[in-house]
Design an enzyme around this catalytic site. Structure first.
Site, mmCIF file in Angstrom:
data_model
loop_
_atom_site.group_PDB
_atom_site.id
_atom_site.type_symbol
_atom_site.label_atom_id
_atom_site.label_comp_id
_atom_site.label_asym_id
_atom_site.label_seq_id
_atom_site.Cartn_x
_atom_site.Cartn_y
_atom_site.Cartn_z
ATOM 1 N N ASN A 148 0.707 -1.142 0.152
ATOM 2 C CA ASN A 148 0.073 -0.163 0.102
ATOM 3 C C ASN A 148 0.783 1.357 -0.059
ATOM 4 O O ASN A 148 0.445 2.476 0.188
ATOM 5 C CB ASN A 148 -0.842 0.062 1.388
ATOM 6 C CG ASN A 148 -0.222 0.007 2.519
ATOM 7 O OD1 ASN A 148 1.193 0.001 2.518
ATOM 8 N ND2 ASN A 148 -1.009 -0.338 3.630
ATOM 9 N N HIS A 154 3.579 1.877 2.249
ATOM 10 C CA HIS A 154 3.901 2.303 3.413
ATOM 11 C C HIS A 154 5.438 2.306 3.389
ATOM 12 O O HIS A 154 6.158 1.330 2.658
ATOM 13 C CB HIS A 154 3.349 1.714 4.471
ATOM 14 C CG HIS A 154 3.651 -0.098 4.904
ATOM 15 N ND1 HIS A 154 2.647 -1.140 4.976
ATOM 16 C CD2 HIS A 154 4.835 -0.419 5.071
ATOM 17 C CE1 HIS A 154 3.279 -1.994 5.208
ATOM 18 N NE2 HIS A 154 4.686 -1.901 5.316
HETATM 19 C C1 GLP Z 1 6.794 -4.279 6.550
HETATM 20 C C2 GLP Z 1 7.902 -3.395 7.282
HETATM 21 C C3 GLP Z 1 8.266 -2.603 6.365
HETATM 22 C C4 GLP Z 1 8.691 -3.396 4.838
HETATM 23 C C5 GLP Z 1 7.470 -3.897 4.525
HETATM 24 C C6 GLP Z 1 7.429 -4.825 3.209
HETATM 25 O O1 GLP Z 1 5.606 -3.945 6.918
HETATM 26 N N1 GLP Z 1 7.236 -2.698 8.472
HETATM 27 O O2 GLP Z 1 9.460 -1.924 6.745
HETATM 28 O O3 GLP Z 1 9.176 -2.553 4.022
HETATM 29 O O4 GLP Z 1 6.680 -4.644 5.198
HETATM 30 O O5 GLP Z 1 7.995 -6.093 3.622
HETATM 31 P P1 GLP Z 1 8.537 -6.774 2.573
HETATM 32 O O6 GLP Z 1 9.758 -6.627 2.114
HETATM 33 O O7 GLP Z 1 8.467 -8.478 3.110
HETATM 34 O O8 GLP Z 1 7.347 -7.046 1.286
#
Ligand code: GLP
Length: 241
Positions: free
Chosen positions: A137, A139
């Protein structure tokens, strides 16, 4: 301005991104490294460990600050981000344990946990290079889509989408914490360099919004357009849109 580099594979992302973190340490052995969790940086951390084992990288003067932590999980909890960092990186390299920092998920007083973390970052003189993954999303850290950008470290309620995405690490959805402490947009944007990594089709919408969309808190990564030193290393799938 975001410099984007498209890679053929996750391995290539990891290799290039590890090279950029290593370069930072060559330029500045006592750099403050802003680190991230999630699946995206795992390969990069493996490369850093390899470089350390080969004798080509030294973390003994470095300091780290992590982006975020689940509220309510202590450092021993296998799904805590502190535990993740220990297992995936810290215990394999020569960084001094007391120079590794993650928000304190076991601190119940949210104001204190957040204030302490901002004071710490300030006392370190800010972050030299901040590594970021990106949520589906948009973030960054746990700065979820909202009506405004929040500058300091703060306590967030995780969105349903984030809980669903992170459920894979827990045995059930009910076990996923609903709140987290996250570094705010202020500390992230104050980092001297920012390195974003993204892999896979499910990141494509977020990556497009980050690169081309309006700067809006409804897609927090879009704020990175206003930073003058951001590199995105992503695969073709994440760049697909
Ligand atoms: C989590 C973390 C983030 C991370 C995101 C994506 O929610 N708080 O810092 O960047 O997920 O994670 P992934 O790399 O597993 O897709």
């Amino acid at each position: 301005m975001i410099q984007a580099y498209t890679c053929k594979s996750y391995d290539e992302i990891s290799e290039i991104a590890a090279g950029l973190i290593a370069a930072e340490l060559y330029w500045k052995p006592n750099a403050v490294l802003g680190l991230a969790t999630g699946s995206s940086p795992v390969g990069l951390y493996e490369r850093l460990i390899e470089k350390y084992r080969m004798g080509s990288l030294d973390f003994s003067h470095a300091t780290s600050v992590n982006l975020d932590e689940y509220r309510g999980l202590d450092s021993e909890h296998p799904q805590s981000y502190r535990y993740f960092m220990q297992e995936k990186l810290f215990k394999h390299i020569n960084i001094a344990p007391e120079k590794t920092h993650v928000p304190d998920g076991s601190e119940r007083d949210a104001d204190k946990a957040c204030r302490d973390y901002d004071r710490l970052i300030e006392s370190l003189g800010g972050i030299d290079i901040q590594l970021l993954g990106i949520g589906r999303n948009g973030h960054i850290g746990f700065n979820e889509p909202s009506d405004s950008f929040v500058k300091p470290t703060h306590c967030v309620s995780l969105s349903a989408d984030t809980i669903e995405a992170n459920q894979r690490f827990f045995s059930s959805r009910e076990e996923v914490p609903t709140e987290a402490y996250t570094m705010g947009i202020g500390s992230i944007m104050s980092a001297r360099r920012i390195l974003v990594i993204a892999s896979g089709r499910d990141k494509a919408m977020a990556v497009r919004g980050m690169l081309e969309g309006p700067v809006t808190p409804s897609l927090p990564a879009s704020i990175l357009q206003l930073h003058n030193n951001v590199v995105l290393i992503a695969d073709r799938e994440a760049m697909g849109l």
